[in-house]
Write a protein that holds these residues in place. Structure first.
Motif, PDB file in Angstrom:
ATOM      1  N   TRP A   1      10.473 142.711  58.202  1.00  0.00           N
ATOM      2  CA  TRP A   1      10.817 144.014  58.767  1.00  0.00           C
ATOM      3  C   TRP A   1      11.460 143.882  60.151  1.00  0.00           C
ATOM      4  N   ASN A   2      10.895 143.041  60.994  1.00  0.00           N
ATOM      5  CA  ASN A   2      11.459 142.844  62.331  1.00  0.00           C
ATOM      6  C   ASN A   2      12.583 141.809  62.358  1.00  0.00           C
ATOM      7  N   MET A   3      12.841 141.206  61.193  1.00  0.00           N
ATOM      8  CA  MET A   3      13.992 140.322  61.000  1.00  0.00           C
ATOM      9  C   MET A   3      13.958 139.102  61.921  1.00  0.00           C
ATOM     10  N   THR A   4      12.817 138.442  61.950  1.00  0.00           N
ATOM     11  CA  THR A   4      12.696 137.209  62.732  1.00  0.00           C
ATOM     12  C   THR A   4      12.302 136.059  61.810  1.00  0.00           C
ATOM     13  N   VAL A   5      12.788 134.879  62.128  1.00  0.00           N
ATOM     14  CA  VAL A   5      12.424 133.661  61.405  1.00  0.00           C
ATOM     15  C   VAL A   5      11.951 132.647  62.438  1.00  0.00           C
ATOM     16  N   GLU A   6      10.679 132.238  62.322  1.00  0.00           N
ATOM     17  CA  GLU A   6      10.074 131.321  63.282  1.00  0.00           C
ATOM     18  C   GLU A   6       9.809 129.981  62.618  1.00  0.00           C
ATOM     19  N   ASP A   7      10.416 128.940  63.164  1.00  0.00           N
ATOM     20  CA  ASP A   7      10.214 127.585  62.654  1.00  0.00           C
ATOM     21  C   ASP A   7       8.878 127.060  63.165  1.00  0.00           C
ATOM     22  N   ARG A   8       7.957 126.778  62.243  1.00  0.00           N
ATOM     23  CA  ARG A   8       6.624 126.311  62.631  1.00  0.00           C
ATOM     24  C   ARG A   8       6.504 124.791  62.619  1.00  0.00           C
ATOM     25  N   GLY A   9       7.553 124.083  62.212  1.00  0.00           N
ATOM     26  CA  GLY A   9       7.511 122.632  62.259  1.00  0.00           C
ATOM     27  C   GLY A   9       7.299 121.989  60.896  1.00  0.00           C
ATOM     28  N   VAL A  10       6.911 120.699  60.911  1.00  0.00           N
ATOM     29  CA  VAL A  10       6.766 119.887  59.703  1.00  0.00           C
ATOM     30  C   VAL A  10       5.281 119.612  59.446  1.00  0.00           C
ATOM     31  N   PHE A  11       4.876 119.752  58.168  1.00  0.00           N
ATOM     32  CA  PHE A  11       3.478 119.552  57.799  1.00  0.00           C
ATOM     33  C   PHE A  11       3.397 118.683  56.548  1.00  0.00           C
ATOM     34  N   LYS A  12       2.233 118.038  56.386  1.00  0.00           N
ATOM     35  CA  LYS A  12       1.907 117.372  55.125  1.00  0.00           C
ATOM     36  C   LYS A  12       0.393 117.404  54.948  1.00  0.00           C
ATOM     37  N   GLY A  13      -0.045 117.058  53.728  1.00  0.00           N
ATOM     38  CA  GLY A  13      -1.469 117.141  53.444  1.00  0.00           C
ATOM     39  C   GLY A  13      -1.923 118.589  53.445  1.00  0.00           C
ATOM     40  N   LYS A  14      -3.148 118.814  53.880  1.00  0.00           N
ATOM     41  CA  LYS A  14      -3.658 120.177  53.990  1.00  0.00           C
ATOM     42  C   LYS A  14      -3.236 120.745  55.334  1.00  0.00           C
ATOM     43  N   PHE A  15      -2.614 121.943  55.314  1.00  0.00           N
ATOM     44  CA  PHE A  15      -2.176 122.527  56.583  1.00  0.00           C
ATOM     45  C   PHE A  15      -2.413 124.035  56.584  1.00  0.00           C
ATOM     46  N   LYS A  16      -2.452 124.572  57.789  1.00  0.00           N
ATOM     47  CA  LYS A  16      -2.748 125.982  58.011  1.00  0.00           C
ATOM     48  C   LYS A  16      -1.557 126.647  58.682  1.00  0.00           C
ATOM     49  N   VAL A  17      -1.165 127.812  58.141  1.00  0.00           N
ATOM     50  CA  VAL A  17      -0.057 128.574  58.724  1.00  0.00           C
ATOM     51  C   VAL A  17      -0.630 129.856  59.323  1.00  0.00           C
ATOM     52  N   GLU A  18      -0.529 129.987  60.645  1.00  0.00           N
ATOM     53  CA  GLU A  18      -1.012 131.188  61.317  1.00  0.00           C
ATOM     54  C   GLU A  18      -0.041 132.342  61.070  1.00  0.00           C
ATOM     55  N   LEU A  19      -0.602 133.541  60.834  1.00  0.00           N
ATOM     56  CA  LEU A  19       0.199 134.739  60.580  1.00  0.00           C
ATOM     57  C   LEU A  19      -0.294 135.875  61.479  1.00  0.00           C
ATOM     58  N   PRO A  20       0.536 136.899  61.715  1.00  0.00           N
ATOM     59  CA  PRO A  20       0.174 137.947  62.684  1.00  0.00           C
ATOM     60  C   PRO A  20      -0.765 139.017  62.146  1.00  0.00           C
ATOM     61  N   GLY A  21      -1.153 138.944  60.881  1.00  0.00           N
ATOM     62  CA  GLY A  21      -2.071 139.938  60.341  1.00  0.00           C
ATOM     63  C   GLY A  21      -1.450 141.317  60.185  1.00  0.00           C
ATOM     64  N   LYS A  22      -0.184 141.348  59.824  1.00  0.00           N
ATOM     65  CA  LYS A  22       0.495 142.614  59.573  1.00  0.00           C
ATOM     66  C   LYS A  22       1.309 142.491  58.287  1.00  0.00           C
ATOM     67  N   PRO A  23       1.707 143.607  57.684  1.00  0.00           N
ATOM     68  CA  PRO A  23       2.403 143.540  56.393  1.00  0.00           C
ATOM     69  C   PRO A  23       3.839 143.054  56.512  1.00  0.00           C
ATOM     70  N   TYR A  24       4.399 142.779  55.347  1.00  0.00           N
ATOM     71  CA  TYR A  24       5.824 142.422  55.183  1.00  0.00           C
ATOM     72  C   TYR A  24       6.170 141.051  55.750  1.00  0.00           C
ATOM     73  N   MET A  25       5.226 140.143  55.735  1.00  0.00           N
ATOM     74  CA  MET A  25       5.468 138.778  56.205  1.00  0.00           C
ATOM     75  C   MET A  25       5.757 137.861  55.012  1.00  0.00           C
ATOM     76  N   ALA A  26       6.466 136.772  55.279  1.00  0.00           N
ATOM     77  CA  ALA A  26       6.772 135.774  54.251  1.00  0.00           C
ATOM     78  C   ALA A  26       6.702 134.383  54.870  1.00  0.00           C
TER      79      ALA A  26
END
Length: 513
Positions: A481-506
């Motif tokens: 909705w706010n039209m932003t794309v945030e690069d969170r970096g490179v991961f492998k194995g088990k990883f956690k992606v933090e999200l803002p707790g609001k709708p319309y996220m991908a």
């Protein structure tokens, strides 16, 4: 004046046109025939020509190969045959050819370039004033839309009580001064007061539509042409089978050579009182016989779906049947029809009284993302009230909503898909909508190269993922909705992606090769 005119060369997938002076006496639309045969090293194509008024006949051809071509024009419109030749050059930048079905559920241009449809509905924008049409082109230029649905015939419905700039036939319409917002339904389907000659077309009406199609083509926009519709007070929806057939053949002869053509047999076919399934099958037969380029073909519903399994239908053009569900049913339709699913009407952003035209921009954007992640192609429309009753959904002009601003981001993300097209990933969690590239299958290795995960109205504050211990993934978080794309970096194995707790996220997860 030379009887025969044509260019010495044309680029591949462009329109090669032959103009010939011929007989004008009697009724040239029905009394005479004209046909062209075009021969190159790799193809021979036979097409019908048409009468364009003022004693002029035209034959149009879209070459699919480069090289030298010859042609022969015959018919009763002249006492002699004409022959000639021309050269087909390489396509220019941006000319990828007509759109075809690709990878079963998706689309690509003929040169193989993937095509991801971001469509809009604008029924009779092409029949408005020059000023309003220019506004529409300016709006399209500054949007992500690469397909637009519109009509050949004028339309009679709420907010559509004015007369069009022109009519497809010679004659005169009923007196529209009696129409009001309160009584317009009384005139729906009426034929009294109209005086048309359904054997004589108005070439200027079609010439204007062609100019619109060409401008759309040069903007990279597909023309999804609605050839018939039931919202009528002029008698065009009540023509006889013979009149319909003449109309179809004329439309096909005029428009088939444009590479950005799509054929929509009807908008809401099931609202025609005077037509049965055999009539629609008859029109489809004419298309298959008279369009040698096999442009995309569909038919659109109001209540009951047409049988999209019919072999002549290339893709499903769908209007939702459920008050709430639209994009959520894409999985089911893909499985049932095994064809591309185009949701040409999933309700419009706006505030009119009708339930199909008063959802929010947030909800329409959500339906777009959900449809795309389920392997379908959603369509836009806008119906905001205003003092002049100029609504984008019918008249074009300018857009006032919010959803259309968000579609470029979605299109950009879709274009990042490896291969051609997304499909719903059966192995994803029940509480997310996950897409993977279409060419991946359940039989392939468990770890995919690409995941696009959409959370719709759900609002997680984080998500955890595990694929294996070795594969490295680039992870991005998308606020649709706010039209932003945030690069969170490179991961492998088990990883956690933090999200803002609001709708319309991908979340986009892409394997690093």
């Amino acid at each position: 004046m030379d009887k025969l005119k044509y260019a010495a060369q044309v680029e591949k997938w462009d329109v090669f046109e032959i103009e010939i002076q011929g007989k004008a006496e009697g009724n040239p639309f029905t009394d005479y025939e004209i046909q062209g045969v075009f021969t190159g090293k790799n193809e021979t194509v036979t097409v019908d020509g048409f009468y364009d008024g003022d004693g002029i006949y035209r034959v149009r051809f879209m070459p699919s190969f480069e090289g030298e071509y010859s042609f022969k024009v015959t018919g009763s419109f002249l006492e002699e045959e004409y022959e000639g030749g021309f050269t087909v050059t390489a396509p220019s930048k941006g000319n990828h050819g007509p759109v075809r079905v690709a990878n079963t559920y998706h689309f690509a241009y003929e040169d193989g370039t993937p095509y991801y449809s971001i469509g809009t509905t604008c029924y009779v924008w092409n029949l408005q004033s020059d000023e309003l049409i220019e506004q529409t082109f300016e709006t399209l230029k500054n949007s992500a839309f690469n397909k637009i649905r519109f009509c050949v015939f004028p339309k009679h419905y709420d907010y559509n009580l004015g007369e069009p700039r022109s009519y497809p036939y010679e004659g005169t319409p009923m007196d529209s001064s009696v129409l009001t917002k309160e009584n317009f339904l009384e005139y729906t389907g009426k034929t009294e007061g109209n005086h048309w000659d359904f054997t004589r077309f108005n070439p200027k009406h079609f010439q204007h539509i062609e100019k619109c199609i060409l401008r759309l083509r040069d903007m990279g926009i597909e023309a999804d042409l609605i050839v018939m519709h039931p919202y009528d007070r002029w008698g065009f929806a009540q023509m006889t089978k013979e009149q319909d057939a003449l109309y179809w053949k004329y439309v096909l002869a005029r428009f088939s050579a444009y590479r950005n053509m799509w054929w929509s047999l009807a908008n809401e076919y099931d609202l025609f009182d005077h037509k049965a399934v055999e009539d629609w099958e008859g029109y489809a037969k004419i298309i298959c016989e008279k369009d040698p380029y096999h442009h995309l073909r569909s038919i659109h519903n109001c209540h009951a779906f047409y049988d999209h399994n019919r072999p002549w239908i290339t893709h499903c053009s769908i209007q939702r049947q459920d008050l709430y569900k639209s994009s959520e049913l894409v999985n089911e339709w893909r499985e049932k029809y095994q064809k591309p699913v185009v949701l040409d009407e999933i309700a419009y952003e706006g505030n009119i009284q009708h339930g199909w035209g008063n959802i929010s921009g947030e909800e329409l954007t959500r339906r777009f993302w959900e449809a795309a992640c389920r392997g379908g192609y959603p369509g836009h429309g806008e119906t905001y009230m205003n003092d002049k009753d100029i609504l984008w959904w019918s008249h074009g002009g300018t857009l006032h909503g919010e959803s259309y601003k968000r579609f470029k981001l979605l299109h950009d993300i879709m274009c990042e898909t490896p291969g051609i097209g997304l499909r719903p990933y059966e192995n994803s969690g029940w509480d997310e909508i996950c897409a993977v590239p279409e060419e991946t299958t359940q039989k392939m290795k468990k770890v995919k190269d690409y995941y696009l995960i959409y959370f719709s109205f759900m609002r997680p504050s984080f998500r955890e993922y595990y694929f294996d211990d070795e594969t490295r993934f680039q992870v991005k978080v998308i606020d649709t909705w706010n039209m932003t794309v945030e690069d969170r970096g490179v991961f492998k194995g088990k990883f956690k992606v933090e999200l803002p707790g609001k709708p319309y996220m991908a979340i986009q997860i892409k394997k690093i090769q």
